[in-house]
Design an enzyme around this catalytic site. Structure first.
Site, PDB file in Angstrom:
ATOM      1  N   GLU A  55       0.428  -1.233   0.026  1.00 16.01           N
ATOM      2  CA  GLU A  55       0.472   0.275   0.090  1.00 16.01           C
ATOM      3  C   GLU A  55       0.659   1.209  -0.220  1.00 16.01           C
ATOM      4  O   GLU A  55       0.755   2.258  -0.423  1.00 16.01           O
ATOM      5  CB  GLU A  55      -0.296  -0.082   1.284  1.00 16.01           C
ATOM      6  CG  GLU A  55      -1.936  -1.221   1.079  1.00 16.01           C
ATOM      7  CD  GLU A  55      -1.861  -2.506   2.278  1.00 16.01           C
ATOM      8  OE1 GLU A  55      -2.146  -2.696   3.222  1.00 16.01           O
ATOM      9  OE2 GLU A  55       0.079  -2.721   1.733  1.00 16.01           O
ATOM     10  N   CYS A  83      -2.264  -2.916   7.178  1.00 16.03           N
ATOM     11  CA  CYS A  83      -2.392  -3.464   8.675  1.00 16.03           C
ATOM     12  C   CYS A  83      -2.381  -1.470   9.284  1.00 16.03           C
ATOM     13  O   CYS A  83      -2.779  -0.887   8.055  1.00 16.03           O
ATOM     14  CB  CYS A  83      -0.466  -3.560   8.680  1.00 16.03           C
ATOM     15  SG  CYS A  83       0.285  -1.695   8.662  1.00 16.03           S
TER      16      CYS A  83
END
Length: 145
Positions: A55, A83
């Site tokens: 990401e 996360c």
């Protein structure tokens, strides 16, 4: 096949690249107005950088492509639930939408704090879950043998 599945397949390509590089197989793409403007896969081992998540790499590529730090008109497609670190980065980027494949019951942001995301960010989960989960299971099964 719907549009989310189409772009999740692109994220899966990135995840397979990570798998082939012996990285945890997570892949991500950022789409804006029907065009992929950023992509990435985990590179924490390759770069010796614990922040080099799929990401984060995709966000950096997308903001560079747009010439600004906000992704309000963009969708991030990622094979595994982000996360907390990545969720916070997506919040700072004001990402308009996040679509993920499989949940991460041990380290996913929703376990810790669903409010990490920007209040206007829309989330869709469960897109191509089986394919995303299988890649992770195969990777970790190989590590145990």
């Amino acid at each position: 096949m719907d549009i989310d599945e189409k772009y999740m397949l692109e994220a899966l390509k990135e995840a397979r690249a990570a798998f082939n590089e012996d990285e945890i197989p997570v892949g991500a793409v950022v789409v804006c107005k029907g065009r992929i403007i950023g992509k990435g896969h985990n590179m924490t081992e390759t770069l010796h950088d614990p922040t080099a998540h799929a990401e984060m790499i995709a966000i950096t590529a997308a903001t560079e492509a747009l010439g600004g730090k906000y992704l309000t008109d963009c969708t991030l497609y990622v094979t595994v639930e982000p996360c907390p670190m990545c969720a916070a980065a997506l919040s700072w980027a004001q990402t308009g939408r996040i679509v993920f494949g499989s949940a991460d019951p041990k380290r996913g942001y929703s376990l810790f704090s669903p409010s990490l995301l920007h209040p206007r960010t829309e989330v869709r989960s469960g897109v191509l879950t089986e394919e995303c989960s299988a890649l992770m299971k195969d990777f970790f099964a190989g590590k145990r043998n």
